[in-house]
Design an enzyme around this catalytic site. Sequence first.
Site, PDB file in Angstrom:
ATOM      1  N   LEU A  76      41.414  45.993  39.672  1.00 37.88           N
ATOM      2  CA  LEU A  76      41.068  45.001  40.687  1.00 37.88           C
ATOM      3  C   LEU A  76      40.763  43.699  39.966  1.00 37.88           C
ATOM      4  O   LEU A  76      40.269  43.712  38.840  1.00 37.88           O
ATOM      5  CB  LEU A  76      39.837  45.441  41.496  1.00 37.88           C
ATOM      6  N   ASP A  77      41.019  42.584  40.622  1.00 35.30           N
ATOM      7  CA  ASP A  77      40.694  41.289  40.036  1.00 35.30           C
ATOM      8  C   ASP A  77      39.199  41.187  39.763  1.00 35.30           C
ATOM      9  O   ASP A  77      38.380  41.835  40.438  1.00 35.30           O
ATOM     10  CB  ASP A  77      41.100  40.156  40.982  1.00 35.30           C
ATOM     11  N   ARG A  78      38.838  40.352  38.814  1.00 32.49           N
ATOM     12  CA  ARG A  78      37.440  40.160  38.446  1.00 32.49           C
ATOM     13  C   ARG A  78      36.542  39.915  39.670  1.00 32.49           C
ATOM     14  O   ARG A  78      35.454  40.486  39.773  1.00 32.49           O
ATOM     15  CB  ARG A  78      37.326  38.957  37.493  1.00 32.49           C
ATOM     16  N   THR A  80      37.128  40.558  42.888  1.00 29.13           N
ATOM     17  CA  THR A  80      37.309  41.470  44.021  1.00 29.13           C
ATOM     18  C   THR A  80      36.365  42.658  43.867  1.00 29.13           C
ATOM     19  O   THR A  80      36.212  43.208  42.780  1.00 29.13           O
ATOM     20  CB  THR A  80      38.763  41.977  44.072  1.00 29.13           C
ATOM     21  N   ARG A 177      46.182  37.573  47.858  1.00 31.43           N
ATOM     22  CA  ARG A 177      45.710  36.193  47.728  1.00 31.43           C
ATOM     23  C   ARG A 177      46.856  35.199  47.936  1.00 31.43           C
ATOM     24  O   ARG A 177      46.689  34.188  48.635  1.00 31.43           O
ATOM     25  CB  ARG A 177      45.045  36.016  46.368  1.00 31.43           C
TER      26      ARG A 177
END
Length: 237
Positions: A76-78, A80, A177
Amino acid sequence: MARLVVDAEDSHRSRLAMTGQELAARLLYRDALMLVIDKPAGIAVHRGPKGGENLENYFPALRFGLPRSPALVHRLDRDTSGCLVLGRHHKALEKLGLLFKQGKIAKTYWAIVDGNPAQDEGMIILPLGRLNPDRGWWMKADPSGLPSQTSWRVLRRSAGHAFLELVPLTGRTHQLRVHCAALGWPILGDAIYGHGGAMGLQLHARAITVPLYKNKDAVKVEAPLPKHMREALVAFG
């Protein structure tokens, strides 16, 4: 098979050190093959080229009697939050990795977007490609890029924002996104594809469904909405 559900507060410890015990307290699901944790927003899942705080530092606290720490199956993105799957050993990682590769794992996200979709639900079909070689993982809509599809529906609306359920049918980097931004309603707090802001990225991996065992129902795990998103929902009514 044990299942634990914890309403762990996300206090944007993001750039502060956490402990293995704090990560263990965010455990949502555990069995012999798989762990699912509620990732806090603001911390990377693994060490990047510049180092820094990351969740993998604390995986030894999640061994639960096994000789080795669990490992990431996806990322997961930082910024999120939400459901993050770990494999507990090599065979588990192989099995989970294949399920992800075959598209058999269903993921549901919640997001607050800046703007209001004209419809109540829809499908985004928009190929994605790398923005440029200097921008790492940053992506853009690109007709010659990889096929990308996202199903969405509106859960709530306010004057200038909407609370959405997003279901990625493909797994491209930054897909949700870029897709939301391309349709004119970027995810609130997105500093890359939107307008940023002090509230932080309003994107949460709400649920994941994993058909892990034959002749058994798929494992479905949900992560509670984090504090910073609950506060944003209240602020926007």
